[in-house]
Design a protein around this motif. Structure first.
Motif, PDB file in Angstrom:
ATOM      1  N   ASP A 187      -7.432   3.870 -53.096  1.00  0.00           N
ATOM      2  CA  ASP A 187      -8.295   5.033 -53.287  1.00  0.00           C
ATOM      3  C   ASP A 187      -8.583   5.675 -51.929  1.00  0.00           C
ATOM      4  OD1 ASP A 187      -9.728   6.897 -54.657  1.00  0.00           O
ATOM      5  OD2 ASP A 187     -11.340   5.544 -55.300  1.00  0.00           O
ATOM      6  N   LEU A 188      -8.974   6.936 -51.970  1.00  0.00           N
ATOM      7  CA  LEU A 188      -9.282   7.671 -50.739  1.00  0.00           C
ATOM      8  C   LEU A 188     -10.444   8.610 -50.999  1.00  0.00           C
ATOM      9  CD1 LEU A 188      -5.651   8.649 -49.765  1.00  0.00           C
ATOM     10  CD2 LEU A 188      -7.233   7.579 -48.163  1.00  0.00           C
ATOM     11  N   VAL A 189     -11.274   8.816 -49.985  1.00  0.00           N
ATOM     12  CA  VAL A 189     -12.348   9.797 -50.125  1.00  0.00           C
ATOM     13  C   VAL A 189     -12.447  10.577 -48.813  1.00  0.00           C
ATOM     14  CG1 VAL A 189     -14.067   7.995 -49.630  1.00  0.00           C
ATOM     15  CG2 VAL A 189     -14.804  10.158 -50.655  1.00  0.00           C
ATOM     16  N   GLU A 190     -12.578  11.903 -48.935  1.00  0.00           N
ATOM     17  CA  GLU A 190     -12.632  12.750 -47.741  1.00  0.00           C
ATOM     18  C   GLU A 190     -14.062  12.835 -47.217  1.00  0.00           C
ATOM     19  OE1 GLU A 190     -10.348  13.946 -45.872  1.00  0.00           O
ATOM     20  OE2 GLU A 190     -11.204  15.649 -44.796  1.00  0.00           O
ATOM     21  N   LYS A 191     -14.228  12.455 -45.961  1.00  0.00           N
ATOM     22  CA  LYS A 191     -15.497  12.612 -45.234  1.00  0.00           C
ATOM     23  C   LYS A 191     -16.731  12.135 -46.011  1.00  0.00           C
ATOM     24  CE  LYS A 191     -13.588  15.963 -42.160  1.00  0.00           C
ATOM     25  NZ  LYS A 191     -12.719  17.058 -42.459  1.00  0.00           N
ATOM     26  N   PRO A 192     -16.763  10.843 -46.375  1.00  0.00           N
ATOM     27  CA  PRO A 192     -17.957  10.326 -47.065  1.00  0.00           C
ATOM     28  C   PRO A 192     -19.105  10.091 -46.079  1.00  0.00           C
ATOM     29  CG  PRO A 192     -16.444   8.530 -46.600  1.00  0.00           C
ATOM     30  CD  PRO A 192     -15.777   9.794 -46.097  1.00  0.00           C
ATOM     31  N   SER A 193     -20.324   9.963 -46.598  1.00  0.00           N
ATOM     32  CA  SER A 193     -21.431   9.566 -45.726  1.00  0.00           C
ATOM     33  C   SER A 193     -21.257   8.070 -45.441  1.00  0.00           C
ATOM     34  CB  SER A 193     -22.765   9.810 -46.429  1.00  0.00           C
ATOM     35  OG  SER A 193     -22.858   8.952 -47.533  1.00  0.00           O
ATOM     36  N   ALA A 194     -21.906   7.573 -44.392  1.00  0.00           N
ATOM     37  CA  ALA A 194     -21.768   6.159 -44.027  1.00  0.00           C
ATOM     38  C   ALA A 194     -22.152   5.272 -45.212  1.00  0.00           C
ATOM     39  CB  ALA A 194     -22.629   5.852 -42.804  1.00  0.00           C
ATOM     40  N   ASP A 195     -23.154   5.707 -45.994  1.00  0.00           N
ATOM     41  CA  ASP A 195     -23.616   4.905 -47.132  1.00  0.00           C
ATOM     42  C   ASP A 195     -22.584   4.838 -48.258  1.00  0.00           C
ATOM     43  OD1 ASP A 195     -25.912   4.402 -45.840  1.00  0.00           O
ATOM     44  OD2 ASP A 195     -27.069   5.996 -46.837  1.00  0.00           O
ATOM     45  N   ASP A 196     -21.849   5.932 -48.446  1.00  0.00           N
ATOM     46  CA  ASP A 196     -20.898   5.987 -49.565  1.00  0.00           C
ATOM     47  C   ASP A 196     -19.497   5.508 -49.198  1.00  0.00           C
ATOM     48  OD1 ASP A 196     -22.864   7.036 -51.106  1.00  0.00           O
ATOM     49  OD2 ASP A 196     -22.312   9.128 -50.719  1.00  0.00           O
ATOM     50  N   ALA A 197     -19.228   5.279 -47.892  1.00  0.00           N
ATOM     51  CA  ALA A 197     -17.859   4.973 -47.478  1.00  0.00           C
ATOM     52  C   ALA A 197     -17.423   3.608 -48.014  1.00  0.00           C
ATOM     53  CB  ALA A 197     -17.768   4.980 -45.949  1.00  0.00           C
ATOM     54  N   PRO A 198     -16.233   3.547 -48.618  1.00  0.00           N
ATOM     55  CA  PRO A 198     -15.756   2.268 -49.171  1.00  0.00           C
ATOM     56  C   PRO A 198     -15.278   1.295 -48.090  1.00  0.00           C
ATOM     57  CG  PRO A 198     -14.119   3.988 -49.500  1.00  0.00           C
ATOM     58  CD  PRO A 198     -15.316   4.649 -48.909  1.00  0.00           C
ATOM     59  N   SER A 199     -15.028   1.789 -46.876  1.00  0.00           N
ATOM     60  CA  SER A 199     -14.588   0.922 -45.770  1.00  0.00           C
ATOM     61  C   SER A 199     -14.778   1.707 -44.477  1.00  0.00           C
ATOM     62  CB  SER A 199     -13.099   0.562 -45.927  1.00  0.00           C
ATOM     63  OG  SER A 199     -12.280   1.672 -45.551  1.00  0.00           O
ATOM     64  N   ASN A 200     -14.335   1.140 -43.374  1.00  0.00           N
ATOM     65  CA  ASN A 200     -14.331   1.937 -42.133  1.00  0.00           C
ATOM     66  C   ASN A 200     -12.897   2.197 -41.681  1.00  0.00           C
ATOM     67  OD1 ASN A 200     -13.747  -0.638 -41.282  1.00  0.00           O
ATOM     68  ND2 ASN A 200     -14.861  -0.435 -39.340  1.00  0.00           N
ATOM     69  N   LEU A 201     -11.962   2.163 -42.650  1.00  0.00           N
ATOM     70  CA  LEU A 201     -10.561   2.465 -42.319  1.00  0.00           C
ATOM     71  C   LEU A 201     -10.317   3.957 -42.488  1.00  0.00           C
ATOM     72  CD1 LEU A 201      -8.472  -0.421 -43.920  1.00  0.00           C
ATOM     73  CD2 LEU A 201      -8.641   0.173 -41.487  1.00  0.00           C
ATOM     74  N   ALA A 202     -10.153   4.632 -41.362  1.00  0.00           N
ATOM     75  CA  ALA A 202     -10.029   6.093 -41.376  1.00  0.00           C
ATOM     76  C   ALA A 202      -8.572   6.519 -41.323  1.00  0.00           C
ATOM     77  CB  ALA A 202     -10.760   6.673 -40.177  1.00  0.00           C
ATOM     78  N   VAL A 203      -8.278   7.584 -42.066  1.00  0.00           N
ATOM     79  CA  VAL A 203      -6.944   8.184 -41.986  1.00  0.00           C
ATOM     80  C   VAL A 203      -6.893   8.966 -40.676  1.00  0.00           C
ATOM     81  CG1 VAL A 203      -5.384   9.866 -43.040  1.00  0.00           C
ATOM     82  CG2 VAL A 203      -6.820   8.430 -44.506  1.00  0.00           C
ATOM     83  N   ILE A 204      -5.976   8.568 -39.790  1.00  0.00           N
ATOM     84  CA  ILE A 204      -5.808   9.357 -38.563  1.00  0.00           C
ATOM     85  C   ILE A 204      -4.620  10.289 -38.771  1.00  0.00           C
ATOM     86  CG2 ILE A 204      -7.020   7.761 -37.047  1.00  0.00           C
ATOM     87  CD1 ILE A 204      -4.276   6.674 -36.196  1.00  0.00           C
ATOM     88  N   GLY A 205      -4.449  11.224 -37.876  1.00  0.00           N
ATOM     89  CA  GLY A 205      -3.586  12.363 -38.192  1.00  0.00           C
ATOM     90  C   GLY A 205      -2.077  12.159 -38.228  1.00  0.00           C
ATOM     91  N   ARG A 206      -1.614  11.081 -38.865  1.00  0.00           N
ATOM     92  CA  ARG A 206      -0.164  10.893 -39.035  1.00  0.00           C
ATOM     93  C   ARG A 206       0.123  10.479 -40.476  1.00  0.00           C
ATOM     94  NH1 ARG A 206      -1.000  12.979 -35.096  1.00  0.00           N
ATOM     95  NH2 ARG A 206      -0.290  12.617 -32.983  1.00  0.00           N
ATOM     96  N   TYR A 207       1.062  11.162 -41.083  1.00  0.00           N
ATOM     97  CA  TYR A 207       1.405  10.896 -42.479  1.00  0.00           C
ATOM     98  C   TYR A 207       2.919  10.928 -42.637  1.00  0.00           C
ATOM     99  CZ  TYR A 207      -3.327  13.014 -42.973  1.00  0.00           C
ATOM    100  OH  TYR A 207      -4.655  13.347 -42.852  1.00  0.00           O
ATOM    101  N   VAL A 208       3.461  10.085 -43.511  1.00  0.00           N
ATOM    102  CA  VAL A 208       4.837  10.238 -43.983  1.00  0.00           C
ATOM    103  C   VAL A 208       4.685  10.453 -45.488  1.00  0.00           C
ATOM    104  CG1 VAL A 208       7.057   9.086 -44.371  1.00  0.00           C
ATOM    105  CG2 VAL A 208       5.872   8.821 -42.169  1.00  0.00           C
ATOM    106  N   LEU A 209       5.135  11.599 -45.964  1.00  0.00           N
ATOM    107  CA  LEU A 209       4.800  11.976 -47.339  1.00  0.00           C
ATOM    108  C   LEU A 209       6.028  12.083 -48.226  1.00  0.00           C
ATOM    109  CD1 LEU A 209       2.132  14.705 -46.508  1.00  0.00           C
ATOM    110  CD2 LEU A 209       1.738  12.339 -47.208  1.00  0.00           C
ATOM    111  N   GLN A 210       5.862  11.632 -49.444  1.00  0.00           N
ATOM    112  CA  GLN A 210       6.874  11.820 -50.472  1.00  0.00           C
ATOM    113  C   GLN A 210       6.742  13.245 -51.009  1.00  0.00           C
ATOM    114  OE1 GLN A 210       9.132   9.503 -50.333  1.00  0.00           O
ATOM    115  NE2 GLN A 210       8.901   8.490 -52.312  1.00  0.00           N
ATOM    116  N   PRO A 211       7.833  13.848 -51.458  1.00  0.00           N
ATOM    117  CA  PRO A 211       7.732  15.241 -51.932  1.00  0.00           C
ATOM    118  C   PRO A 211       6.785  15.424 -53.118  1.00  0.00           C
ATOM    119  CG  PRO A 211       9.903  14.295 -52.397  1.00  0.00           C
ATOM    120  CD  PRO A 211       9.204  13.334 -51.514  1.00  0.00           C
ATOM    121  N   GLU A 212       6.488  14.310 -53.816  1.00  0.00           N
ATOM    122  CA  GLU A 212       5.519  14.394 -54.929  1.00  0.00           C
ATOM    123  C   GLU A 212       4.165  14.931 -54.451  1.00  0.00           C
ATOM    124  OE1 GLU A 212       7.709  12.029 -54.590  1.00  0.00           O
ATOM    125  OE2 GLU A 212       8.629  11.709 -56.560  1.00  0.00           O
TER     126      GLU A 212
END
Ligand code: G1P
Length: 296
Positions: A187-212
């Motif tokens: 699961d992923l959530v964009e910019k949650p508050s510290a209270d709502d964040a499911p973890s402290n693992l942040a997406v940093i600006g590198r992605y390899v994306l499938q065309p889907e």
């Protein structure tokens, strides 16, 4: 199919750096002696990507000029016999096959990536965000491509951040895999508050994306900040499993954030300190400077 295309969104207005960015794109702000964007293109090329598409906006002509020839400058340097500087001028010209598309309406990162659809077609591709510079000694993007080669999925780069910073990032819920440093993103959530964040693992600006991702982006409605978020489309892939779902590569190396003024200053100091040519002198000066409490 080998991944050869990199997409670099560069249409932001750079308001955090006004007035410097009034007439110049923020991506051209120098980090020591190279514009921030050149580090990012060099990283893509270093990971084997040869085709770079920049998503630009108004005011971005300097970006195209930087990666094009400057014959006037070249002939002056040639006349002077200044080979070293000539090499530097040539370097950005010959890095990669550069392509540009304008975003027109700045409707968010997801919207910018969707603009790449025509150029990318139906193949996997990388996305690199210009605010993050990864130290050239790291091989994050290459590792992400390797993970993709082994098991086709969309891959995000994740880094642990201080809980006080989670509201600045996309934050992942993950499951560990047998591979050290590789996780499945559930699961992923964009910019949650510290209270709502499911973890402290942040997406940093590198992605390899499938065309889907393009199908997911087409149906993504405005999210955080009223913008079409790439994170929301990735959440869709993570939960539906489309394109093989989403995996994460956990990065523990050196990343220089240039997104706001304080981080940008830190990035310059860190990059300069690590440079072979300037580092030793700069570090010893820095030491004295700190000892003098800023009065040197
Ligand atoms: C973007 C993404 C966010 C990601 C971040 C990484 O946010 O929307 O998910 O964590 O980049 O730098 P931005 O920094 O553009 O606000």
């Amino acid at each position: 199919m080998p991944i050869v295309k990199a997409v670099i969104p560069a249409a932001g207005l750079g308001t955090r750096f006004l007035p410097a960015t009034k007439a110049m794109p923020k991506e051209m702000l120098p980090v020591v002696d190279k514009p921030a964007i050149q580090y990012v293109v060099e990283e893509a090329v270093g990971a084997g990507l040869t085709d770079v598409l920049m998503i630009t906006g108004r005011n971005k002509n300097a970006l195209e000029n930087h990666f094009d020839r400057n014959t006037e400058l070249e002939s002056v340097l040639e006349r002077k016999g200044d080979d070293r500087r000539l090499r530097e001028v040539h370097q950005s010209t010959h890095l990669a096959n550069m392509h540009y598309v304008r975003q027109r309406d700045p409707m968010g990162l997801g919207h910018a990536v969707l603009r790449a659809n025509m150029h990318v077609g139906w193949e996997p591709f990388a996305v690199l965000l210009g605010d993050d510079i990864i130290d050239e000694r790291e091989d994050l993007l290459r590792r992400m491509i390797e993970v993709h080669d082994k098991q086709p999925a969309s891959i995000v780069a994740l880094q642990e951040v201080d809980p006080s910073q989670v509201h600045l990032y996309g934050i992942a819920t993950v499951e560990h895999t047998e591979d050290e440093g590789v996780v499945r993103v559930t699961d992923l959530v964009e910019k949650p508050s510290a209270d709502d964040a499911p973890s402290n693992l942040a997406v940093i600006g590198r992605y390899v994306l499938q065309p889907e991702i393009f199908d997911a982006l087409e149906k993504t409605t405005p999210g955080s900040g009223g913008e079409i978020q790439l994170t929301d489309a990735l959440k869709d892939l993570a939960t539906s499993g489309a394109g093989g779902g989403v995996m994460g590569v956990v990065f523990k190396g050196l990343r220089y954030d240039t997104g706001d003024r304080l981080d940008y200053l830190k990035a310059i100091v860190r990059v300069a300190s690590n440079r072979e040519d300037l580092g030793p002198d700069f570090r010893s000066w820095l030491h004295e400077f700190i000892g003098s409490e800023g009065r040197l």
